[in-house]
Scaffold this active site. Structure first.
Site, PDB file in Angstrom:
ATOM      1  N   PRO A 345      40.996  83.413 -16.400  1.00  0.00           N
ATOM      2  CA  PRO A 345      41.098  82.659 -17.658  1.00  0.00           C
ATOM      3  C   PRO A 345      41.946  83.317 -18.746  1.00  0.00           C
ATOM      4  O   PRO A 345      42.015  82.800 -19.849  1.00  0.00           O
ATOM      5  CB  PRO A 345      39.639  82.557 -18.109  1.00  0.00           C
ATOM      6  N   GLY A 347      42.165  86.989 -19.727  1.00  0.00           N
ATOM      7  CA  GLY A 347      41.853  88.260 -20.365  1.00  0.00           C
ATOM      8  C   GLY A 347      42.867  89.347 -20.053  1.00  0.00           C
ATOM      9  O   GLY A 347      43.369  90.036 -20.957  1.00  0.00           O
ATOM     10  N   CYS A 460      37.127  91.716  -8.369  1.00  0.00           N
ATOM     11  CA  CYS A 460      35.824  92.063  -8.950  1.00  0.00           C
ATOM     12  C   CYS A 460      34.794  92.013  -7.841  1.00  0.00           C
ATOM     13  O   CYS A 460      33.825  91.265  -7.893  1.00  0.00           O
ATOM     14  CB  CYS A 460      35.465  91.111 -10.086  1.00  0.00           C
TER      15      CYS A 460
END
Length: 521
Positions: A345, A347, A460
């Site tokens: 998104p 960051g 992640c």
């Protein structure tokens, strides 16, 4: 176990109450199955922690219940008279998570605001909501044991009320009569008055057995599955972590997944320093990222630096990865062509863009979904970032980039602590397909970077199938050269023996982020 879950107008459980298990921590519940978690998109329960025996010998099932909540009008029709607002907020959140596939950490704040909950009541609502979602495996297993016809026979709304009650009985100091009475009232609030007696019977059955006996009955015999049970994880996730961690660290890693993380802020380079941000917010400067500030909690959206766009919310591990893209040494001149191939998104694109503005560089940011591309645009604002709606595997961009970031879509196993229900939604069956996509994206990145340029590949997730195996395949099949990434993490140590970096919550206080640096020959 929480010692202060006293909200909703009820007193704490007295010291004369039932004995509590030492294995149960605050938000560190247990689960009773291997539980291959499934999405609720088809209206099924979020956890498999019951039903037919699964592939790993634990109770499993698909949770196909009778009845569906009418989410558009259901809340307006529910009668919460006589029920405290904290439990009302928790129940509404749980319904939306288990029935509508919502995210608990995004849903609960809205419920708290709508009901005007603050302070102790908000803390209690948060405790029982997130605790129930985290410990869903063991909570469902206990309910399944106590329901005469099994958990599969229970209406979804009744089941969610039971879950809140059982969580309070097993993991908090709430008085038994309060946990039982309010949960039965929640059943009545849904209009299912005939089910109130059933719910009362199930909850009373739970209270007749000490917590230690419940846990002993439900703990699997296999040592790894028993550890997964004690730390509220499906066994396949514990097994995944065990492949990349020393045996003595596995329990600490799993327990860290159930601890509420601190808020990590990122100070936008060129706008505000981490020192200034820490002074303004009352936070503490980060240990590794020069842009990080830690806050113990609170709503970061209300902070003035965040409201003004001078800072944002970003895990320190993510900051280190974005910074590594801009810091890795290149062969030849850096012409300022940088690329974020999986930008949504936004960051990492925003942090790279802020650094690019200082360095006179430009970032192209690729996102395949139009709505996520808009999020990237919003995050980057007036930074030198151009957003492209395209598939990162073939984005249609001119090759020759100096630096390329591939923050690949992954299982998200490294960020379980931020979404309490996430562990029950994950499925090991998803990982092979993700590994294929990750390799395809990394292949695209290596074709877009110039010779001598650098590609940062990150996920992640600590699952070796999404990390080292993807990188090693690129080295062997594509001729990429892996560089030592250990010098790019601000002095962070204990990041693994391979040239790549594997972060862990229990070691570093970050999400379990992974990244490797590769160079095209």
């Amino acid at each position: 176990m929480s010692q202060n879950a006293q909200g909703g107008g009820f007193r704490s459980r007295s010291r004369k109450g039932r004995a509590r298990s030492g294995a149960a921590g605050a938000g560190r519940g247990n689960h009773g199955t291997d539980g291959h978690g499934r999405s609720r998109r088809d209206g099924r329960k979020i956890s498999d922690a019951r039903g037919a025996r699964g592939r790993d010998g634990a109770r499993g099932g698909n949770g196909d219940h009778r009845g569906r909540r009418q989410s558009d009008e259901g809340q307006a029709r529910r009668d919460y008279r006589g029920i405290d607002k904290a439990r009302q907020a928790a129940f509404e959140t749980l319904l939306k998570v288990t029935e509508d596939d919502a995210f608990g950490n995004l849903t609960l704040p809205g419920e708290l605001r709508a009901l005007g909950l603050k302070g102790r009541d908000a803390a209690f609502a948060t405790e029982i909501t997130y605790g129930t979602l985290r410990t869903l495996g063991v909570v469902d297993a206990v309910i399944d044991k106590c329901a005469a016809q099994g958990i599969e026979s229970i209406n979804p709304q009744v089941l969610d009320a039971l879950r809140l009650g059982v969580y309070q009985l097993l993991y908090t100091r709430v008085e038994e009569h309060a946990a039982v009475d309010t949960s039965v009232r929640l059943v009545g609030a849904t209009g299912r008055f005939k089910a109130k007696g059933f719910a009362n019977g199930v909850l009373r059955t739970v209270t007749r057995t000490p917590v230690e006996e419940w846990l002993e009955q439900l703990t699997p015999a296999d040592p790894l599955e028993a550890l997964a049970f004690r730390t509220a994880h499906p066994a396949w996730i514990a097994r995944s972590f065990s492949k990349v961690l020393p045996e003595g660290e596995l329990e600490a890693a799993l327990e860290a997944d159930s601890e509420r993380p601190h808020v990590h802020l990122v100070a936008r380079p060129g706008e505000i320093s981490a020192e200034e941000l820490a002074l303004i917010t009352g936070g503490e400067q980060g240990r590794y990222s020069p842009y990080a500030v830690y806050l113990p909690g609170g709503d970061p959206g209300t902070l003035e630096p965040v409201r003004q766009g001078l800072a944002g919310v970003q895990d320190e591990g993510s900051q280190l990865i974005a910074r590594a893209l801009t810091e890795v040494e290149l062969e030849g001149e850096d012409t300022g062509r940088w690329l974020d191939l999986c930008a949504g998104p936004g960051g990492k694109a925003a942090l790279a863009g802020a650094i690019a503005r200082i360095e006179g560089a430009h970032v192209d940011a690729v996102e395949t979904a139009a709505h996520r591309a808009k999020l990237v645009e919003k995050a980057c604002g007036d930074l030198p970032v151009t957003v492209h709606v395209a598939d990162g595997r073939d984005p249609g961009l001119e090759p020759g980039f100096d630096r390329v970031l591939v923050d690949a879509p992954c299982s998200g196993l490294g960020a379980l602590r931020r979404r309490p229900e996430a562990r029950w939604r994950k499925s090991e069956a998803d990982i092979p397909g993700l590994s294929v996509l990750q390799f395809e994206l990394l292949s695209s990145a290596l074709s877009l970077v110039r010779p001598g340029g650098a590609v940062v590949y990150s996920t992640c997730s600590p699952d070796v199938r999404e990390t080292r195996q993807v990188v090693e395949r690129a080295v062997h099949e594509l001729g990429a050269v892996e560089l030592d990434a250990h010098g790019l993490v601000g002095g962070m140590t204990d990041v693994g023996e391979a040239p790549s970096v594997q972060m862990w919550p229990h070691r570093h206080g970050t999400d379990a982020m992974f990244f490797a640096v590769l160079r095209r020959r």
